[in-house]
Design a protein around this motif. Structure first.
Motif, PDB file in Angstrom:
ATOM      1  N   SER A 155      -1.043   1.403  -5.536  1.00 40.06           N
ATOM      2  CA  SER A 155      -1.423   2.010  -4.254  1.00 40.06           C
ATOM      3  C   SER A 155      -1.934   0.919  -3.326  1.00 40.06           C
ATOM      4  O   SER A 155      -2.539  -0.051  -3.766  1.00 40.06           O
ATOM      5  CB  SER A 155      -2.497   3.083  -4.435  1.00 40.06           C
ATOM      6  OG  SER A 155      -3.683   2.501  -4.954  1.00 40.06           O
TER       7      SER A 155
ATOM      8  N   ASP B  10      -3.458   0.737   0.872  1.00 37.08           N
ATOM      9  CA  ASP B  10      -3.766   1.492   2.081  1.00 37.08           C
ATOM     10  C   ASP B  10      -3.464   0.710   3.359  1.00 37.08           C
ATOM     11  O   ASP B  10      -4.006   1.023   4.424  1.00 37.08           O
ATOM     12  CB  ASP B  10      -5.232   1.942   2.067  1.00 37.08           C
ATOM     13  CG  ASP B  10      -6.198   0.761   1.922  1.00 37.08           C
ATOM     14  OD1 ASP B  10      -5.723  -0.377   1.707  1.00 37.08           O
ATOM     15  OD2 ASP B  10      -7.427   0.990   2.024  1.00 37.08           O
TER      16      ASP B  10
ATOM     17  N   GLN C  48      -1.813  -0.005   6.669  1.00 37.72           N
ATOM     18  CA  GLN C  48      -1.395   1.081   7.553  1.00 37.72           C
ATOM     19  C   GLN C  48       0.050   0.998   8.044  1.00 37.72           C
ATOM     20  O   GLN C  48       0.623   2.023   8.441  1.00 37.72           O
ATOM     21  CB  GLN C  48      -2.324   1.120   8.787  1.00 37.72           C
ATOM     22  CG  GLN C  48      -3.761   1.453   8.470  1.00 37.72           C
ATOM     23  CD  GLN C  48      -4.628   0.221   8.233  1.00 37.72           C
ATOM     24  OE1 GLN C  48      -4.172  -0.748   7.646  1.00 37.72           O
ATOM     25  NE2 GLN C  48      -5.869   0.270   8.686  1.00 37.72           N
TER      26      GLN C  48
END
Length: 339
Positions: free
Chosen positions: A232, A234, A236
């Protein structure tokens, strides 16, 4: 048909308005960032000049001697690149970033705003670097204006505008920091080269410049590749990572081809206009050769050049007895014999 074209145009404008609206509001305050139109206009004028107007303007002119401006220009870019690298480091890469999945700090904190500022400065430095090609045109160095050079100096700033506008910071800024680091070395080399022949002995590492650039693309691609193996992340704007990986790989191929053509096949090695043979003490230049202080050209020999406009005519054996001087095209004896 006309109605369909109008609908397509309206749809395209809607997409354009949407894309511009997504630009980071913090960077819109900086020059040329309110819209991509001014940047596109600058690059269009640049291409028009280097491909059409510049060559026509210089067609019947001698190359400009731009030694001093080029020295100043190159060393100013060295200083600017050092500053950009320092700011990238202080804005995150040497402070809070992990060098893996680093998200964009969208806050208005001092460090976040510092990253926005250096991201814009990095992009603006690409506009300044358009002068590289302008110097080539004005100095009539047409062989330096290759497809690779034009593509790198025109298309890349255009795409970087969007990258900086959407993602000023985070893991996508790694390539900008690495690129500026390479430019410190590159423009330092150009500055020394522009300074003149006395610095040539310090430029033995010219061919390693391409190796340094190849290393840059490997590092950038490897850093971007991490994204595809993370469970994962994050960050953007994944599209920026995809583009960076593609550019890194694409330019690695282009610069590898340049390396092969330039240094393996020798197509970019400097041509020797003057060949010297130390053992025979004979130097050949433009079809003439000089030996023991005498210059031989097209079957004639001039000893010690000319003196006060008087030349000595050689005999059939190519030696001068010095007994038949000619001055101003007339023989003192009033006669001239053909060999």
């Amino acid at each position: 048909m006309l109605r369909q074209l109008q609908e397509m145009g309206s749809h395209a404008l809607d997409i354009y308005d949407y894309l511009v609206a997504q630009v980071d509001p913090r960077i819109k305050e900086y020059p040329l960032m309110q819209s991509p139109v001014p940047m596109t206009a600058i690059l269009s004028v640049y291409l028009f000049f280097i491909l059409y107007l510049g060559p026509r303007f210089m067609a019947n002119r001698k190359p400009f001697q731009l030694k001093e401006p080029m020295i100043v220009y190159n060393f100013l870019l060295v200083a600017l690149s050092i500053y950009i690298v320092y700011e990238f480091m202080m804005s995150g890469w040497a402070t809070t970033y992990t060098w893996r999945c680093d998200a964009i700090d969208t806050s208005d904190s001092p460090q976040a705003l510092r990253m926005v500022r250096v991201a814009w400065l990095f992009w603006f430095s690409k506009i300044i670097e358009l002068m590289d090609t302008i110097f080539f045109v004005l100095r009539k160095k047409h062989s330096q204006i290759s497809f690779l050079h034009i593509f790198h100096h025109s298309f890349m700033p255009w795409t970087w505008w969007w990258g900086v506008g959407y993602a000023p910071g985070g893991m996508g800024s790694f390539h900008a920091m690495v690129n500026s680091s390479v430019h410190i070395i590159m423009y330092f080399y150009y500055g020394l080269a522009a300074a003149g022949p006395r610095f040539q002995k310090f430029l033995w590492w010219k061919k390693y410049m391409t190796a340094i650039q190849l290393t840059q693309f490997v590092l950038v691609s490897l850093h971007a590749t991490q994204y595809y193996f993370m469970e994962s992340c994050d960050y953007q704007f994944p599209t920026i990572i995809h583009l960076i990986w593609m550019y890194g790989t694409f330019f690695f191929v282009l610069f590898s081809n340049f390396w092969v053509q330039a240094y393996v096949k020798g197509k970019r090695l400097p041509k020797q206009e003057v060949k010297q043979q130390k053992n025979g003490a004979v130097a050949y230049t433009n079809g003439k050769h000089q030996e023991n202080g005498k210059v031989h050209e097209n079957g004639k020999m001039y000893e010690n050049g000319s003196s006060n406009g008087i030349h000595h005519h050689p005999t059939i054996n190519g030696t001068s007895n010095g007994s038949t001087p000619y001055e101003n095209g007339r023989s003192q004896n009033g006669k001239m014999k053909k060999a």
